[in-house]
Each structure stands twice: as structure tokens, then as C-alpha cells.
Design a protein around this motif. Structure first.
Motif, mmCIF file in Angstrom:
data_model
loop_
_atom_site.group_PDB
_atom_site.id
_atom_site.type_symbol
_atom_site.label_atom_id
_atom_site.label_comp_id
_atom_site.label_asym_id
_atom_site.label_seq_id
_atom_site.Cartn_x
_atom_site.Cartn_y
_atom_site.Cartn_z
ATOM 1 N N ASP A 137 -3.254 8.365 -4.904
ATOM 2 C CA ASP A 137 -2.042 7.916 -4.557
ATOM 3 C C ASP A 137 -1.939 7.324 -3.622
ATOM 4 O O ASP A 137 -1.917 5.817 -2.811
ATOM 5 C CB ASP A 137 -1.303 8.372 -5.137
ATOM 6 C CG ASP A 137 0.427 7.708 -5.002
ATOM 7 O OD1 ASP A 137 0.531 7.084 -5.535
ATOM 8 O OD2 ASP A 137 0.857 8.444 -4.238
ATOM 9 N N ILE A 140 -4.381 4.486 -0.337
ATOM 10 C CA ILE A 140 -4.044 3.093 -0.580
ATOM 11 C C ILE A 140 -2.215 2.766 -0.825
ATOM 12 O O ILE A 140 -1.813 3.609 -1.493
ATOM 13 C CB ILE A 140 -4.880 3.171 -2.703
ATOM 14 C CG1 ILE A 140 -5.928 4.106 -2.563
ATOM 15 C CG2 ILE A 140 -5.566 1.726 -2.376
ATOM 16 C CD1 ILE A 140 -6.836 5.045 -3.820
ATOM 17 N N LYS A 143 0.850 2.149 1.932
ATOM 18 C CA LYS A 143 2.738 3.173 2.720
ATOM 19 C C LYS A 143 2.790 3.918 3.612
ATOM 20 O O LYS A 143 1.989 4.993 3.655
ATOM 21 C CB LYS A 143 3.315 3.364 1.328
ATOM 22 C CG LYS A 143 3.688 2.405 0.328
ATOM 23 C CD LYS A 143 4.858 2.710 -0.864
ATOM 24 C CE LYS A 143 5.726 1.741 -1.740
ATOM 25 N NZ LYS A 143 6.244 2.970 -2.806
ATOM 26 N N LYS A 227 -4.908 1.599 -9.079
ATOM 27 C CA LYS A 227 -3.574 1.049 -7.500
ATOM 28 C C LYS A 227 -4.392 0.229 -7.042
ATOM 29 O O LYS A 227 -3.245 -0.278 -6.854
ATOM 30 C CB LYS A 227 -4.199 2.735 -6.930
ATOM 31 C CG LYS A 227 -2.851 2.218 -5.645
ATOM 32 C CD LYS A 227 -1.709 3.274 -5.383
ATOM 33 C CE LYS A 227 -0.308 3.414 -4.851
ATOM 34 N NZ LYS A 227 -0.125 4.179 -3.868
ATOM 35 N N GLU A 237 5.696 -3.428 -2.592
ATOM 36 C CA GLU A 237 6.302 -3.581 -4.147
ATOM 37 C C GLU A 237 8.178 -4.382 -4.092
ATOM 38 O O GLU A 237 8.732 -4.056 -4.035
ATOM 39 C CB GLU A 237 6.831 -2.365 -3.768
ATOM 40 C CG GLU A 237 7.669 -1.722 -5.010
ATOM 41 C CD GLU A 237 7.458 -0.529 -4.241
ATOM 42 O OE1 GLU A 237 6.686 0.060 -3.359
ATOM 43 O OE2 GLU A 237 8.495 0.312 -5.452
ATOM 44 N N ARG A 241 4.351 -3.283 -8.318
ATOM 45 C CA ARG A 241 3.868 -2.700 -7.686
ATOM 46 C C ARG A 241 4.906 -1.090 -7.938
ATOM 47 O O ARG A 241 5.166 0.481 -8.418
ATOM 48 C CB ARG A 241 4.258 -2.503 -6.344
ATOM 49 C CG ARG A 241 3.336 -1.198 -5.123
ATOM 50 C CD ARG A 241 3.341 -0.895 -4.398
ATOM 51 N NE ARG A 241 2.509 -0.062 -3.688
ATOM 52 C CZ ARG A 241 2.206 -0.231 -2.986
ATOM 53 N NH1 ARG A 241 1.379 -0.854 -1.498
ATOM 54 N NH2 ARG A 241 1.492 1.157 -1.848
ATOM 55 N N LEU A 244 4.850 1.593 -10.232
ATOM 56 C CA LEU A 244 3.730 3.037 -9.769
ATOM 57 C C LEU A 244 5.111 4.334 -9.000
ATOM 58 O O LEU A 244 4.766 5.319 -8.833
ATOM 59 C CB LEU A 244 3.087 3.323 -8.177
ATOM 60 C CG LEU A 244 1.786 2.139 -8.411
ATOM 61 C CD1 LEU A 244 2.005 1.248 -7.072
ATOM 62 C CD2 LEU A 244 0.889 2.922 -8.990
ATOM 63 N N ASN A 245 5.932 3.516 -8.926
ATOM 64 C CA ASN A 245 7.051 5.285 -9.579
ATOM 65 C C ASN A 245 7.510 5.128 -10.311
ATOM 66 O O ASN A 245 8.544 6.077 -10.361
ATOM 67 C CB ASN A 245 8.438 4.116 -9.037
ATOM 68 C CG ASN A 245 7.879 4.098 -6.553
ATOM 69 O OD1 ASN A 245 7.370 3.739 -7.062
ATOM 70 N ND2 ASN A 245 8.558 2.628 -7.171
HETATM 71 N N1 GLY Z 1 2.963 5.622 -3.896
HETATM 72 C C1 GLY Z 1 3.767 4.783 -5.121
HETATM 73 C C2 GLY Z 1 3.201 3.599 -4.151
HETATM 74 O O1 GLY Z 1 2.517 3.318 -3.510
HETATM 75 O O2 GLY Z 1 3.433 2.230 -4.352
#
Ligand code: GLY
Length: 366
Positions: A137, A140, A143, A227, A237, A241, A244-245
Motif C-alpha cells: 500500500d 506505491i 503519497k 494498487k 486522487e 483512487r 482505496l480509502n
Molecule cells: N493508501 C491509499 C492511497 O494510496 O491512495
């Protein structure tokens, strides 16, 4: 599956995610990147450094490698430690052509990435994630950031690494709890994108629990692939994206209101159950599907029930969620197991009911 994935920005390859079982190939990867005469600083925490610092230094094999080690723990993911890292880099005369390597879990990766993004307006960095959670997570997608007071990841930047080097052998030095928290994010990947992956996880849970290397490799690769595909389509995001939350709105709130006594992946697991409960109540998923999801999370050794947090405080904490837009929470719900969507209509009452369920839920009453 190949031993690497390449993350693209449009058509342009940006960085590789490399899967290995040791640090043996690290020097070669540096050569490919043309690191040559760069100064290198390996950033790590006290726990990870004691296992892997010397091994990684030996794999790099250059005398001009320095290290910066800070005490392990989420409480150190802050601007003070970043300031000390800047100080180290200035004293060692790092310039814009030099390189940071983040050796550790999510705290090390996020903090090092943030320092790399901001030191001299940006220097290169490499992620060497050593926990299951960071391998699948946080390493990659670029963030980076630190916590600010009790607000998680409040200060940060999107900043891509030059390479993510995953040494799967590092999974063997994790405690059971640290290892299993990664399963929270992995199950989340299946829930939002890949129903078949959920079945595969269920069928291989015994090997996963005993960290069978071949199975771990396939699992880490599949999660990284999911991912990668998401962050390639939506790096900043602005849409997809956000999926992923899944499990994170209530998960983060529980994490905060339990004083960070539960690990992030454990709170994500609780958040996944609570979110699935909302989908059940809305009639989007069946009772059987809900129970299968809950059982998968339980079989991974993760919590599905919690005692203690004050419901009103948890609900209040969701209002500080970074996924808010104009005061509206972007909540992630399931259309079915393996398919998720962003919903802006989830009410405090629905979240309250979901919290009641994970605090005291009785399967019989479903
Ligand atoms: N952990 C969520 C993201 O990387 O968007």
C-alpha cells in the motif's frame, strides 16, 4: 508473474516495483537508475535498522552511504524528525542530485518521501518497504507526509519514488500482529476490485498465516498490481483512487479515538466490516456476502469487533476526515464483493448503526 511491475504516468514509465527475496539485486537496480556517484542517505527506524541496515549498505557497496535512524513508532512521524533529517542532509552537504532510501514500514516511507519532496525542492528517493502493509500500500503511488498533532498525514505531498524494491524475506522478521495488519489493506484490495482475489485469499489463508514465501509473493504482487492500476488511472486522487480509502473513514476515526492503540491495518479491517454493514443495510450486498467478508477478515487474524471507543467521539472524528469535500464525506461502499463506489450520501445515523454493529453486533440479529 514477472519479477517487476512498472508504474506509468500516461504512456511514460515512472518507476518499477521490484519483487525479490533478498537485497542481492539492489546494487544492480541502482546502476540501472544511473545512481553512480550520488551521495546516498538510508533513512530507517531503530527496529528496522537493527535488522537490515548493514545488509542494505553491503548490497549498495559504496563508502559514501550515510544513515539517519530515528526511534520506531507512529509518534515519530512528525515535522521534528523531518527537521532533524534536513539538518543531517545539510551537514552532509547533500545536493539536488543525491538520493534518499526509505528502509522500513509506512512511517519511514511516508516521512522519507516527504523529506525528499521538500529538501531543495525535491531530491530522488527509493522505497524499500519492509512491512506487508507498506509493500502493498503505502510505498506505491507517491503519497508522502507526516502527522500533525493527532491528525494523521495532515501535511504531505504527492511525490513519486524512483524505485520500490520489495524484499519479501523482510516479512519474516515482523511480529505476528505487524504482519497481519497488512492483511487489512490486502482484503480491501479484493473487496474494491477483485472478487476472485478474495476467493484466492480465502483458499490460501493457512499458507498466508504461516508466511509461505511463494504464496506471499503472489499475494504481494497481486495487491501491488491492483494498487498500481488504480494510481496510474488517478494519481492525485480526483476520482477512482478514492476507492482505496474503503474502510478508512470509520477506520481512521476509530484509530484516533482509541488513542492509536490499534494498528492502522486493524482499524482498516474494522472499517471494512462497518462499511460492508452499511452496504448490507442498504440492500447492496446480501447477508451471506456480508458474513463471508466478515469471516475472511476474522480468518486473517484481524479484529471484527471492538470495545471501548465512544461512539459520539468516533462520529465527530469522521468530520476531520481528509476525504471530506465541501463538508461532505466521500464514503466508499460496495456494489458487491469486488466492486466499490464513492458515495456522498452516507448519514451519521448509518455510520452510527455500523459502529453499533462493530462494537456489539450480534450475527443472529442481522
Ligand atoms: N493508501 C491509499 C492511497 O494510496 O491512495
Amino acid at each position: 508473474m514477472a519479477d517487476r511491475l512498472t508504474v506509468h504516468d500516461g504512456e511514460t514509465p515512472v518507476y518499477d516495483i521490484v519483487f525479490r527475496r533478498d537485497f542481492g539485486g539492489f546494487g544492480e537496480e541502482l546502476e540501472k537508475l544511473g545512481v553512480g556517484r550520488k551521495k546516498i542517505c538510508i533513512v530507517s527506524d531503530s527496529t528496522v535498522a537493527s535488522y537490515y541496515m548493514e545488509l542494505l549498505q553491503a548490497a549498495i557497496g559504496s563508502p559514501s552511504v550515510t544513515s539517519f535512524v530515528f526511534p520506531a513508532g507512529e509518534e515519530n512521524k512528525n515535522l521534528d524528525v523531518v527537521r532533524r533529517l534536513y539538518e543531517h542532509l545539510i551537514l552532509q552537504q547533500f545536493d539536488r542530485n543525491d538520493l534518499l532510501i526509505a528502509l522500513g514500514g509506512g512511517v519511514v516511507g511516508d516521512l522519507t518521501g516527504f523529506a525528499a519532496a521538500t529538501y531543495l525542492r525535491g531530491i530522488d528517493f527509493i522505497q524499500v518497504p519492509t512491512t506487508l502493509l507498506s509493500q502493498v500500500d503505502s510505498s506505491i503511488g507517491g503519497k508522502t507526509g507526516v502527522d500533525f498533532d493527532s491528525y494523521k498525514n495532515m501535511v504531505g505531498a504527492f511525490y513519486m519514488p524512483r524505485l520500490v524494491y520489495i524484499n519479501l524475506a523482510t516479512l519474516h522478521t515482523l511480529t505476528e500482529r505487524q504482519y497481519l495488519e497488512g492483511m487489512g489493506e490486502i482484503i480491501k484490495h479484493g473487496l474494491i476490485k477483485d472478487r476472485r482475489y478474495l476467493y484466492w485469499l480465502k483458499d490460501h489463508m493457512e499458507q498466508i498465516r504461516r508466511r509461505d514465501t511463494d504464496i506471499c509473493e503472489r499475494m504481494v504482487q497481486r495487491s501491488c498490481e491492483i494498487k498500481k492500476d488504480v494510481v496510474e488511472r488517478d494519481p492525485k486522487e480526483q476520482g477512482e483512487r478514492g476507492l482505496l480509502n474503503y474502510g478508512h473513514t470509520l477506520g481512521h476515526a476509530v484509530e484516533k479515538e482509541t488513542g492509536f492503540s490499534l494498528l492502522h491495518g486493524e482499524c482498516v479491517a474494522l472499517g471494512c466490516v462497518a462499511s460492508a454493514y452499511i452496504s448490507l443495510r442498504r440492500g447492496d450486498i446480501s447477508r451471506d456476502t456480508f458474513l463471508e467478508i466478515e469471516e475472511l477478515i476474522r480468518s486473517a487474524g484481524l479484529p471484527v469487533r471492538i470495545s471501548g471507543p465512544d461512539k459520539a467521539q468516533v462520529l465527530a472524528a469522521t468530520k476531520h476526515d481528509k476525504k471530506m469535500e465541501a463538508g461532505v464525506i466521500k464514503f466508499i461502499l460496495l456494489k458487491q464483493a469486488g466492486e466499490a463506489y464513492i458515495d456522498r450520501t452516507v448519514t451519521m445515523d448509518e455510520m452510527g448503526e455500523a459502529l453499533d454493529y462493530i462494537c456489539a453486533g450480534d450475527l443472529q440479529t442481522l
